[in-house]
Design a protein around this motif. Structure first.
Motif, mmCIF file in Angstrom:
data_model
loop_
_atom_site.group_PDB
_atom_site.id
_atom_site.type_symbol
_atom_site.label_atom_id
_atom_site.label_comp_id
_atom_site.label_asym_id
_atom_site.label_seq_id
_atom_site.Cartn_x
_atom_site.Cartn_y
_atom_site.Cartn_z
ATOM 1 N N TYR A 1 0.860 -1.160 0.115
ATOM 2 C CA TYR A 1 0.010 0.090 0.036
ATOM 3 C C TYR A 1 0.977 1.253 -0.045
ATOM 4 O O TYR A 1 0.604 2.132 -0.640
ATOM 5 N N TYR A 2 1.832 1.221 0.937
ATOM 6 C CA TYR A 2 3.019 2.413 0.712
ATOM 7 C C TYR A 2 3.346 3.121 -0.319
ATOM 8 O O TYR A 2 3.442 3.911 -0.794
ATOM 9 N N TRP A 3 4.177 1.637 -1.236
ATOM 10 C CA TRP A 3 4.681 2.015 -2.594
ATOM 11 C C TRP A 3 3.653 2.500 -3.370
ATOM 12 O O TRP A 3 3.985 3.540 -4.498
ATOM 13 N N GLN A 4 2.523 2.185 -3.465
ATOM 14 C CA GLN A 4 1.392 2.370 -4.389
ATOM 15 C C GLN A 4 1.200 3.950 -3.937
ATOM 16 O O GLN A 4 1.072 4.879 -5.066
ATOM 17 N N ALA A 5 0.796 4.366 -2.694
ATOM 18 C CA ALA A 5 0.744 5.655 -2.471
ATOM 19 C C ALA A 5 2.063 6.679 -2.798
ATOM 20 O O ALA A 5 1.754 7.797 -3.375
ATOM 21 N N TYR A 6 3.184 6.249 -2.609
ATOM 22 C CA TYR A 6 4.433 7.048 -2.679
ATOM 23 C C TYR A 6 4.417 7.444 -4.228
ATOM 24 O O TYR A 6 4.315 8.602 -4.559
ATOM 25 N N ALA A 7 4.274 6.476 -5.044
ATOM 26 C CA ALA A 7 4.347 6.527 -6.508
ATOM 27 C C ALA A 7 3.354 7.378 -7.085
ATOM 28 O O ALA A 7 3.636 8.294 -7.758
ATOM 29 N N LEU A 8 2.195 7.278 -6.186
ATOM 30 C CA LEU A 8 0.939 8.068 -6.941
ATOM 31 C C LEU A 8 1.234 9.612 -6.472
ATOM 32 O O LEU A 8 0.596 10.444 -7.116
ATOM 33 N N GLY A 9 1.554 9.568 -5.242
ATOM 34 C CA GLY A 9 1.838 10.865 -4.636
ATOM 35 C C GLY A 9 2.960 11.867 -5.420
ATOM 36 O O GLY A 9 2.924 13.091 -5.717
ATOM 37 N N ARG A 10 3.893 11.062 -5.725
ATOM 38 C CA ARG A 10 5.092 11.816 -6.598
ATOM 39 C C ARG A 10 4.221 12.111 -8.208
ATOM 40 O O ARG A 10 4.977 13.119 -8.716
ATOM 41 N N TYR A 11 3.866 11.012 -8.507
ATOM 42 C CA TYR A 11 3.165 11.135 -9.951
ATOM 43 C C TYR A 11 2.362 12.444 -10.023
ATOM 44 O O TYR A 11 2.399 13.296 -10.859
ATOM 45 N N SER A 12 1.617 12.694 -9.072
ATOM 46 C CA SER A 12 0.735 13.758 -8.516
ATOM 47 C C SER A 12 1.344 15.219 -8.733
ATOM 48 O O SER A 12 0.873 16.237 -9.165
ATOM 49 N N GLN A 13 2.648 15.229 -7.842
ATOM 50 C CA GLN A 13 3.246 16.280 -7.673
ATOM 51 C C GLN A 13 3.809 16.597 -8.895
ATOM 52 O O GLN A 13 4.022 17.749 -9.628
ATOM 53 N N GLY A 14 4.219 15.642 -10.052
ATOM 54 C CA GLY A 14 4.711 15.902 -11.205
ATOM 55 C C GLY A 14 3.694 16.513 -12.354
ATOM 56 O O GLY A 14 4.126 17.276 -13.107
ATOM 57 N N ILE A 15 2.414 15.913 -12.178
ATOM 58 C CA ILE A 15 1.502 16.643 -13.130
ATOM 59 C C ILE A 15 0.575 17.635 -12.629
ATOM 60 O O ILE A 15 0.015 18.266 -13.421
#
Length: 257
Positions: free
Chosen positions: A115-129
């Motif tokens: 769950y953590y790495w899904q959240a981390y990846a989506l969080g960083r993706y969100s910052q990127g877009i």
């Protein structure tokens, strides 16, 4: 697979064999609370990760499967966040991690780091877009739900506390308190989560940096002196592995700005 950018610092002090890795495991994984892996191949993948061999760790983790998926996800996430130069590649990597972690959750519903790495990846993706665009796509609630699941499964997961604190701070910073409330973001909750993370992992440079960022986002210039003290403390931390070295170097960069 294209060759990843090499870890840019001397990694001699971050090389662990199986015995020293096991001895230092609880300290090295104070942030993510990952349990010691029984599989030798997964242990070897983690040793590569800690030494900054992120591409090799990623490949070894995928090859090992099972608990190795977590190494693969962490190696790719840390690499993408700190060292990948192409924004397009970075975003693609984060989406790949998020998908792999979601599949891992289906296989292992009690694995906190799935769950953590899904959240981390989506969080960083969100910052990127852009956070506002990500919220419009419904990514904010996915990040929040996955981080809350991480903490429920593993209450001592310091990194999930940091990330959830950052969720509250980023959302409020980008869309304001009123709209933030509709996303479940609350300034007091965010600050409490940062403090909890530092209680769980007092020597974490990344917790200090993120707390400093959060203070400025939520409280503005009046917290600048406190934030600068946190950056200075983070820059003075002694890294135990390549990832921590990248965190410390980031803190030093923040101090120079």
């Amino acid at each position: 697979m294209a060759k990843w950018t090499a870890f840019p610092y001397d990694a001699a002090g971050y090389r662990y064999d199986a015995a020293t890795l096991k001895k230092q495991w609880s300290r090295l994984h104070l942030g993510d609370a990952e349990p010691w892996p029984k599989d030798d191949a997964v242990q070897a993948a983690w040793a590569l990760f800690h030494a900054g061999e992120f591409q090799k760790a990623h490949e070894a983790g995928l090859k090992a499967g099972g608990a190795g998926i977590t190494v693969a996800n962490k190696a790719q996430a840390i690499y993408a966040n700190y060292l990948e130069k192409s924004e397009k590649n970075k975003l693609a990597m984060f989406m790949e991690i998020a998908e792999r972690a979601a599949a891992q959750q289906a296989d292992e519903p009690n694995n906190a780091n799935a769950y953590y790495w899904q959240a981390y990846a989506l969080g960083r993706y969100s910052q990127g877009i852009s956070v506002a665009k990500a919220l419009a796509q419904g990514l904010g609630s996915k990040v929040k739900t996955a981080l809350e699941a991480t903490i429920k499964l593993q209450p001592k997961h310091a990194d999930a506390h940091i990330a959830l604190g950052a969720f509250h701070a980023e959302v409020i910073d980008k869309v304001g308190k009123l709209l933030g409330k509709t996303q479940g973001a609350d300034a007091g909750t965010g600050l409490k989560l940062y403090r909890e993370a530092l209680k769980l992992h007092p020597g974490s440079a990344i917790a200090m940096v993120e707390y400093a960022n959060g203070l400025v986002m939520l409280e503005g210039d009046k917290k600048m002196a406190e934030a600068e003290k946190l950056y200075a403390d983070a820059a003075a931390c002694t890294p135990m592995d390549a990832m921590e070295r990248l965190d410390v170097e980031m803190a030093k960069a923040e101090l120079e700005d």
